[in-house]
Enzyme design. Structure first.
Site, PDB file in Angstrom:
ATOM      1  N   LYS A  95       1.084 -47.135   8.218  1.00  0.00           N
ATOM      2  CA  LYS A  95      -0.280 -46.837   7.769  1.00  0.00           C
ATOM      3  C   LYS A  95      -0.895 -48.027   7.043  1.00  0.00           C
ATOM      4  O   LYS A  95      -2.013 -48.442   7.331  1.00  0.00           O
ATOM      5  CB  LYS A  95      -0.269 -45.636   6.811  1.00  0.00           C
ATOM      6  CG  LYS A  95      -1.573 -45.448   6.064  1.00  0.00           C
ATOM      7  CD  LYS A  95      -1.506 -44.321   5.054  1.00  0.00           C
ATOM      8  CE  LYS A  95      -1.171 -44.737   3.648  1.00  0.00           C
ATOM      9  NZ  LYS A  95      -2.230 -45.422   2.904  1.00  0.00           N
ATOM     10  N   ASN A  96      -0.130 -48.577   6.075  1.00  0.00           N
ATOM     11  CA  ASN A  96      -0.709 -49.627   5.241  1.00  0.00           C
ATOM     12  C   ASN A  96      -0.984 -50.901   6.011  1.00  0.00           C
ATOM     13  O   ASN A  96      -1.746 -51.758   5.567  1.00  0.00           O
ATOM     14  CB  ASN A  96       0.195 -49.920   4.038  1.00  0.00           C
ATOM     15  CG  ASN A  96       0.057 -48.839   2.980  1.00  0.00           C
ATOM     16  OD1 ASN A  96      -0.803 -47.962   3.092  1.00  0.00           O
ATOM     17  ND2 ASN A  96       0.899 -48.893   1.963  1.00  0.00           N
TER      18      ASN A  96
ATOM     19  N   CYS B 221      -5.990 -43.236  -4.492  1.00  0.00           N
ATOM     20  CA  CYS B 221      -5.041 -42.380  -5.205  1.00  0.00           C
ATOM     21  C   CYS B 221      -5.295 -42.462  -6.703  1.00  0.00           C
ATOM     22  O   CYS B 221      -5.701 -43.505  -7.217  1.00  0.00           O
ATOM     23  CB  CYS B 221      -3.622 -42.867  -4.950  1.00  0.00           C
ATOM     24  SG  CYS B 221      -2.984 -42.404  -3.355  1.00  0.00           S
TER      25      CYS B 221
ATOM     26  N   ARG C 177      -6.332 -49.212 -11.155  1.00  0.00           N
ATOM     27  CA  ARG C 177      -6.452 -49.905  -9.874  1.00  0.00           C
ATOM     28  C   ARG C 177      -7.792 -50.634  -9.699  1.00  0.00           C
ATOM     29  O   ARG C 177      -8.597 -50.291  -8.824  1.00  0.00           O
ATOM     30  CB  ARG C 177      -6.236 -48.933  -8.708  1.00  0.00           C
ATOM     31  CG  ARG C 177      -4.841 -48.377  -8.674  1.00  0.00           C
ATOM     32  CD  ARG C 177      -4.594 -47.562  -7.452  1.00  0.00           C
ATOM     33  NE  ARG C 177      -4.047 -48.336  -6.354  1.00  0.00           N
ATOM     34  CZ  ARG C 177      -3.710 -47.810  -5.188  1.00  0.00           C
ATOM     35  NH1 ARG C 177      -3.899 -46.540  -4.958  1.00  0.00           N
ATOM     36  NH2 ARG C 177      -3.209 -48.549  -4.238  1.00  0.00           N
ATOM     37  N   PRO C 178      -8.037 -51.648 -10.489  1.00  0.00           N
ATOM     38  CA  PRO C 178      -9.283 -52.404 -10.329  1.00  0.00           C
ATOM     39  C   PRO C 178      -9.244 -53.306  -9.083  1.00  0.00           C
ATOM     40  O   PRO C 178      -8.217 -53.387  -8.414  1.00  0.00           O
ATOM     41  CB  PRO C 178      -9.336 -53.250 -11.598  1.00  0.00           C
ATOM     42  CG  PRO C 178      -7.926 -53.365 -12.058  1.00  0.00           C
ATOM     43  CD  PRO C 178      -7.188 -52.159 -11.560  1.00  0.00           C
TER      44      PRO C 178
ATOM     45  N   ASP D 172     -10.560 -56.576  -9.362  1.00  0.00           N
ATOM     46  CA  ASP D 172     -10.973 -57.882  -9.877  1.00  0.00           C
ATOM     47  C   ASP D 172     -10.353 -59.045  -9.101  1.00  0.00           C
ATOM     48  O   ASP D 172     -11.021 -60.050  -8.830  1.00  0.00           O
ATOM     49  CB  ASP D 172     -10.646 -57.988 -11.380  1.00  0.00           C
ATOM     50  CG  ASP D 172      -9.206 -57.607 -11.704  1.00  0.00           C
ATOM     51  OD1 ASP D 172      -8.629 -56.800 -10.953  1.00  0.00           O
ATOM     52  OD2 ASP D 172      -8.658 -58.112 -12.694  1.00  0.00           O
ATOM     53  N   LEU D 173      -9.092 -58.915  -8.695  1.00  0.00           N
ATOM     54  CA  LEU D 173      -8.450 -60.022  -7.968  1.00  0.00           C
ATOM     55  C   LEU D 173      -9.088 -60.224  -6.594  1.00  0.00           C
ATOM     56  O   LEU D 173      -9.214 -61.347  -6.115  1.00  0.00           O
ATOM     57  CB  LEU D 173      -6.943 -59.771  -7.784  1.00  0.00           C
ATOM     58  CG  LEU D 173      -6.097 -59.630  -9.040  1.00  0.00           C
ATOM     59  CD1 LEU D 173      -4.623 -59.619  -8.670  1.00  0.00           C
ATOM     60  CD2 LEU D 173      -6.378 -60.751 -10.021  1.00  0.00           C
TER      61      LEU D 173
ATOM     62  N   ASP E 208       6.114 -47.183  -3.650  1.00  0.00           N
ATOM     63  CA  ASP E 208       5.746 -46.048  -2.797  1.00  0.00           C
ATOM     64  C   ASP E 208       6.942 -45.160  -2.438  1.00  0.00           C
ATOM     65  O   ASP E 208       6.773 -44.140  -1.769  1.00  0.00           O
ATOM     66  CB  ASP E 208       5.089 -46.556  -1.500  1.00  0.00           C
ATOM     67  CG  ASP E 208       3.672 -47.051  -1.751  1.00  0.00           C
ATOM     68  OD1 ASP E 208       3.137 -46.809  -2.833  1.00  0.00           O
ATOM     69  OD2 ASP E 208       3.104 -47.684  -0.834  1.00  0.00           O
TER      70      ASP E 208
ATOM     71  N   ILE F 185       4.819 -51.292 -11.221  1.00  0.00           N
ATOM     72  CA  ILE F 185       3.638 -51.712 -10.446  1.00  0.00           C
ATOM     73  C   ILE F 185       2.388 -50.950 -10.899  1.00  0.00           C
ATOM     74  O   ILE F 185       1.339 -51.541 -11.112  1.00  0.00           O
ATOM     75  CB  ILE F 185       3.850 -51.468  -8.929  1.00  0.00           C
ATOM     76  CG1 ILE F 185       5.168 -52.097  -8.458  1.00  0.00           C
ATOM     77  CG2 ILE F 185       2.667 -52.009  -8.118  1.00  0.00           C
ATOM     78  CD1 ILE F 185       5.227 -53.597  -8.448  1.00  0.00           C
TER      79      ILE F 185
ATOM     80  N   ARG G 150      -2.785 -37.827   4.674  1.00  0.00           N
ATOM     81  CA  ARG G 150      -3.284 -39.198   4.629  1.00  0.00           C
ATOM     82  C   ARG G 150      -2.243 -40.186   5.152  1.00  0.00           C
ATOM     83  O   ARG G 150      -2.602 -41.191   5.753  1.00  0.00           O
ATOM     84  CB  ARG G 150      -3.625 -39.589   3.188  1.00  0.00           C
ATOM     85  CG  ARG G 150      -4.878 -38.956   2.647  1.00  0.00           C
ATOM     86  CD  ARG G 150      -5.252 -39.584   1.328  1.00  0.00           C
ATOM     87  NE  ARG G 150      -5.175 -41.035   1.434  1.00  0.00           N
ATOM     88  CZ  ARG G 150      -4.974 -41.864   0.422  1.00  0.00           C
ATOM     89  NH1 ARG G 150      -4.837 -41.397  -0.779  1.00  0.00           N
ATOM     90  NH2 ARG G 150      -4.915 -43.165   0.609  1.00  0.00           N
TER      91      ARG G 150
END
Ligand code: UD1
Length: 429
Positions: A22-23, A120, A125-126, A128-129, A310, A332, A402
């Site tokens: 999926k990812n 999620c 979970r920004p 910015d990077l 995960d 993480i 999902r």
């Protein structure tokens, strides 16, 4: 909303074919925006997340055709032109990774308006990077009313991007944007996850010049245009690990096919340490456990090749029945222990403090109604339920849909008692 009912106690025997990742699939789909020729992706998983991204891509101008190919499900994506460079809130908020259309849109059209993502509920979970990387490549970025407005009218320019910490999404995003930039980009402290290598392989098949993917330094020589290609999605390492843990939890013997052991090595080593028998094959692995009780082992999540965050929730489920105390450290994401109170409803003994959970193994779990809170947490409840006495009813299974293709079917084929109960269409509390 649908629910899933699991009656625990059955040993699992049989074979489970693993789907495409999926990812990886959702980033590869976004890559199709970079060319006006068709991109054919094979070994595609069919999931709520891939359907959602297809909806977004169609709005942007991509023709998306899903078909059954010679070797299974495939998707052909063809973006003759970008008809809209707007990714609206109602679609992006449902899946964080859809934010990754921003880079390809800027690279192809010189501008984009993309909603800030949701995703999620596992910490802040920004992005910015992601935005810093695009700025480094010469895009001007403004944020207004929940949207990113990006401009690079004369195209993106190759740059050196040193990530302050490892981010899978930001590394992928920088790669997607830099392939069409003028000049060379060097990404340092890049994520090494297999999905990065898969994205680079696909982009290279489309005519890009990416080297070093899978290591912490990736070099991208920009090219003027990309062309169509055919690319096979790598196996889903999280699905692989999840079924490996399901087999270990329920006991029995299950062969996982169409996958790779090296993608889940950190997990397999820990499973062996806990007393699970693992036999590695060229196309997958066999997981075997007889009736004996597992040993508690400690894990700490880390970027690849470390133990995948995960798989943390699923591993915690396994540890609920192990002999002794297991310490599970999550490094993480903050707030990624939402499964712990739900596992406790089944009788698990878990104490969470900050980024650490201590799981004291119990002799038995007991079925109960539980609620899924995110994708990986929800499947950890399914795993625990496989070994619990009686019936567990998991609600909010849209999280499962999902990321796990035909979960009930794959587990039932090995003898598990798992059935979906169709909802009445009403949202749950
Ligand atoms: C991806 C995976 C997800 C997995 C995660 C870590 C997809 C669709 N999702 O998520 O399943 O759990 O990698 O392996 O591929 N961060 C920032 N700023 C940013 C970006 C990230 O602070 O701009 C932080 C995050 O909040 C998190 C950490 O960095 O704490 C790692 O996140 P990242 O590797 O970016 O995860 P995702 O790409 O979102």
């Amino acid at each position: 909303m649908d629910r899933i009912a699991i009656t625990g106690g059955a040993r699992l025997m049989g074979e489970i074919p693993i789907s495409g990742a999926k990812n990886s699939a959702i980033k590869l789909m976004a890559a199709s925006l970079l060319t006006d020729e068709p991109l054919r992706l094979t070994n595609m998983p069919r999931l709520a997340d891939t359907r959602l991204l297809a909806r977004l891509l169609r709005r942007l101008g991509t023709e998306v055709v899903e078909q059954d190919g010679e070797n299974g499900p495939e998707t052909i994506l063809h973006t003759r032109e970008i008809v809209s460079a707007l990714a609206p809130y109602d679609l992006v908020r449902q899946m964080r990774a859809s934010f990754n259309v921003l880079g390809p849109l800027i690279a192809r059209t010189g501008h984009a308006k993309v909603s800030l993502p949701g995703g999620c509920t596992i910490g802040a979970r920004p992005v910015d990077l992601h935005l810093e990387a695009l700025r480094a490549l010469g895009a001007s970025i403004d944020l207004h009313e929940g949207y990113v407005y990006a401009q690079a009218p004369r195209g993106l320019i190759g740059a050196e991007i040193a990530f302050p910490f490892v981010s899978v999404g930001a590394t992928e995003h920088a790669m997607l944007a830099a392939v069409l930039a003028k000049g060379t980009s060097v990404l340092t402290n890049a994520a090494c996850e297999p999905e990065l290598g898969d994205l680079a392989d696909c982009l290279n098949a489309m005519g890009a010049k990416v080297s070093g993917a899978g290591t912490s330094t990736i070099v991208i020589e920009g090219v003027q245009r990309l062309h169509g290609a055919t690319h096979s999605v790598i196996p889903d390492r999280i699905e692989t690990g999840t079924y490996a843990l399901a087999a270990a939890m329920a006991g029995g013997e299950v062969r996982l096919t169409n996958t790779r052991c090296d993608f889940v090595d950190a997990l397999l080593v820990k499973m062996e340490e806990a007393g699970v028998e693992v036999t590695r094959h060229d196309d997958g692995m066999t997981i075997k456990r007889n009736g004996s009780r597992l040993r508690a082992v400690e894990i700490e999540t880390d970027p690849y090749p470390g133990f995948a965050t995960d798989l943390q929730a699923q591993f915690m489920a396994l540890m609920t029945l192990a002999d002794g105390e297991s310490v599970i450290k999550e490094t993480i994401f903050e707030n990624r222990f939402m499964h712990a109170p739900e596992l406790s409803r089944l009788g698990a003994e878990i104490a969470v403090q900050g980024g650490e959970a201590r799981v004291r193994g119990v002799e038995t779990l007991e079925g109960a109604p539980v609620m899924a809170t995110d994708l990986r947490a929800s499947v950890s409840l399914v795993i625990a339920a496989l070994a619990a006495r009686g019936e567990t009813m998991v609600s909010r299974v849209y999280h499962l849909d999902r990321g796990f293709e035909r979960l009930e079917e794959k587990l039932s084929a090995c003898g598990a008692s798992v059935r979906r109960i169709a909802g009445d269409g009403e949202p749950e509390d």
